[in-house]
Design a protein around this motif. Structure first.
Motif, short mmCIF file in Angstrom:
data_model
loop_
_atom_site.label_atom_id
_atom_site.label_comp_id
_atom_site.label_asym_id
_atom_site.label_seq_id
_atom_site.Cartn_x
_atom_site.Cartn_y
_atom_site.Cartn_z
N ILE A 53 0.86 -1.19 0.00
CA ILE A 53 0.00 0.00 0.00
C ILE A 53 0.89 1.23 0.00
N GLU A 54 0.73 2.07 -1.00
CA GLU A 54 1.58 3.25 -1.17
C GLU A 54 1.09 4.43 -0.33
N PHE A 55 2.01 5.03 0.41
CA PHE A 55 1.81 6.27 1.16
C PHE A 55 3.13 7.01 1.17
N GLN A 109 -9.22 -1.58 -12.03
CA GLN A 109 -9.98 -2.82 -12.19
C GLN A 109 -9.05 -3.96 -12.60
N GLU A 110 -8.05 -3.65 -13.43
CA GLU A 110 -7.10 -4.67 -13.89
C GLU A 110 -6.30 -5.25 -12.73
N ALA A 111 -5.82 -4.37 -11.84
CA ALA A 111 -5.04 -4.83 -10.68
C ALA A 111 -5.90 -5.72 -9.78
N LEU A 112 -7.16 -5.34 -9.60
CA LEU A 112 -8.06 -6.13 -8.77
C LEU A 112 -8.32 -7.50 -9.41
N THR A 113 -8.58 -7.51 -10.69
CA THR A 113 -8.85 -8.77 -11.40
C THR A 113 -7.65 -9.70 -11.32
N GLU A 114 -6.44 -9.16 -11.52
CA GLU A 114 -5.22 -9.97 -11.42
C GLU A 114 -5.07 -10.56 -10.02
N PHE A 123 -7.31 -12.81 1.44
CA PHE A 123 -5.98 -12.20 1.39
C PHE A 123 -5.63 -12.04 -0.08
N LEU A 124 -5.36 -10.81 -0.51
CA LEU A 124 -4.98 -10.53 -1.89
C LEU A 124 -3.57 -9.98 -1.93
N SER A 125 -2.88 -10.24 -3.01
CA SER A 125 -1.51 -9.76 -3.19
C SER A 125 -1.46 -8.85 -4.42
N PHE A 126 -0.79 -7.71 -4.27
CA PHE A 126 -0.69 -6.72 -5.34
C PHE A 126 0.77 -6.40 -5.62
N SER A 127 1.04 -5.97 -6.83
CA SER A 127 2.37 -5.49 -7.19
C SER A 127 2.55 -4.10 -6.61
N LYS A 128 3.79 -3.73 -6.39
CA LYS A 128 4.11 -2.40 -5.86
C LYS A 128 3.50 -1.31 -6.75
N GLY A 129 2.85 -0.36 -6.12
CA GLY A 129 2.27 0.76 -6.84
C GLY A 129 0.84 0.55 -7.31
N GLN A 130 0.27 -0.64 -7.12
CA GLN A 130 -1.09 -0.89 -7.59
C GLN A 130 -2.15 -0.38 -6.61
N LEU A 131 -1.81 -0.27 -5.34
CA LEU A 131 -2.76 0.21 -4.32
C LEU A 131 -2.33 1.58 -3.81
#
Length: 193
Positions: free
Chosen positions: A32-34, A66-71, A93-101
């Motif tokens: 999560i980016e801050f 939407q793309e990041a969520l679908t992935e 539990f979801l996993s995201f790439s850096k910068g997607q959230l």
């Protein structure tokens, strides 16, 4: 003359929120980016009384595409519907790439959580919104989360009433799951508030 229950702006924001809100997930804090944070006071609180990541008042709102969520849903093998209907330890539990959230609120609590939690426990409960929300809705979300303390039940009942009047069964169920079993059985809830 009869007065409208919601103003036109509230109705527009509610319609947009219904379209953009995607549900709740557990996410690694580091995803999560801050910006920078000063969280030393919260670190002490978290060490003494734990982080309480499943409490509604501690959720963090974030935006994503939407793309990041679908992935993320595909990687986890999780249906999108589960983000709207799960609560407590059942929250996916979801996993995201850096910068997607992109976090909207809660930077200090996430920074403190990252410092205090063991590496395997560095996740947080996040309410997910699509990134193309309006400035008005973004402001409303930040204000809602910043004012959440002390009015949680009132807000849950208000949301239940709002989504019930709109005929939005999914969001009504989501908010209903946030009530304790005892409060869910209250006559006001049984009667449709």
């Amino acid at each position: 003359m009869r007065r409208a229950f919601f103003t036109e702006d509230e109705v527009k924001q509610s319609d947009e929120r219904r379209l953009k809100y995607q549900g709740t997930a557990r996410v690694k804090i580091s995803e999560i980016e801050f910006g920078a944070s000063n969280s030393s006071g919260l670190c002490d609180v978290f060490r003494k009384s734990r982080c309480r990541r499943f409490e509604l008042s501690n959720y963090v709102p974030a935006t994503l595409s939407q793309e990041a969520l679908t992935e993320a849903l595909n990687r986890a093998g999780t249906p999108a519907r589960s983000l709207l209907l799960s609560s407590g330890k059942d929250i996916p539990f979801l996993s995201f790439s850096k910068g997607q959230l992109q976090g909207l609120y809660g930077r200090h609590r996430l920074h403190a959580g990252f410092k205090v939690l063991a590496p395997a426990e560095r996740w947080w409960t996040v309410d997910l919104y699509l990134h193309d929300i309006s400035d008005a809705l973004r402001t409303s979300i930040v204000e809602e989360y910043s004012n959440e303390k002390g009015s949680i039940d009132r807000e849950i009942y208000r949301k239940l009433r709002q989504y019930e009047s709109e005929g939005n069964e999914l969001l009504c169920q989501k908010w209903l799951t946030r009530l304790s079993d005892c409060k869910r059985k209250h006559p006001a809830v049984d009667k449709g508030i």
